[in-house]
Design a protein around this motif. Structure first.
Motif: not given
Length: 251
Positions: A76-78, A83-88, A201-208
């Protein structure tokens, strides 16, 4: 656009930078650092806020425990333009010397079910290298320590990570399961990171993923009292500072 089904969010509500926390309580810790905070919605396990940190617009939301609800939040955020997703979050460390240290994984072993519902098992769950490097920099600037090694995501907390009455009744050998994972040089176990890295990765955005080790395998040791409080505060600050570093490089 209409509001999303579960987060009750629309594109105008959401920053391109989104922090995901399993625990709604940790969302409140993030919000304490933000200015001009707007409550987007509180619905089920999803508590969503947008505000500014050092002048940068940032959204934070909770996902609850596990991959299925995390996937809903990420999807839903996508939809809203993330554009950038960070799991904290926190992680169960598999090495005694990691207690209280950051694990910022370069990749995650996909032993969960949610990521497999999206793509076959050979698809990698890898973090964005630039984003990992930036979060490493943020940890160092905060005078803390980190490792960049693979983690593993599992689904069954009480059958794979922590003994319970039922797991004992069923004869489940958790030590055997954990040792199997350790044999792959995995340094930590959680329940959501494989989902986040697969989807980004499937969305083609930055994630960590940025986690701090608060417990050791099968809860044989854990951070207590002030040490746990400080670790959670360090975690929040590292992620927020990291996003500011990224924004300065992109703008």
């Amino acid at each position: 656009m209409e509001k999303t089904l579960y987060l009750q969010a629309s594109k105008k509500d959401i920053s391109k930078y989104v922090i995901f926390s399993g625990d709604p309580g940790r969302v409140k810790q993030v919000v304490k650092h933000l200015e001009d905070v707007k409550e987007i919605a509180v619905n089920r396990e999803f508590n969503t806020f947008t505000g500014k940190y050092k002048g940068v617009d940032i959204t934070v939301t909770s996902t609850g425990i596990g991959g299925p609800s995390a996937a809903i939040a990420i999807e839903e955020m996508y939809t809203c333009g993330m554009e950038v997703a960070v799991r904290l979050g926190t992680v169960m460390g598999l090495q005694d010397n990691l207690l209280g240290k950051f694990i910022i994984p370069n990749a995650v072993m996909r032993d969960d079910g949610t990521s497999k519902s999206y793509v076959r098992e050979s698809y990698p769950a890898v973090a964005d290298f630039e984003l990992v490097s930036i979060m490493n920099e943020s940890v160092t600037k905060n005078n803390l320590k980190y490792v960049n090694k693979p983690m593993c995501s599992l689904d069954g907390f009480y059958v794979e990570m922590k003994e319970s009455r039922l797991s004992k009744q069923m004869g489940r050998d958790l030590n055997k399961r954990i040792n199997e994972v350790k044999n792959y040089n995995i340094v930590g176990i959680d329940m959501e990171s494989a989902t986040l890295l697969t989807l980004t990765n499937l969305m083609g955005i930055k994630g960590c993923v940025v986690t701090i080790t608060t417990v050791l395998e099968n809860l044989k040791d854990y951070l207590k009292g002030d040490a746990r409080t400080k670790a959670e505060e360090d975690l929040v600050k590292v992620v927020l500072d990291g996003i500011v570093i990224l924004d300065s490089k992109e703008n």
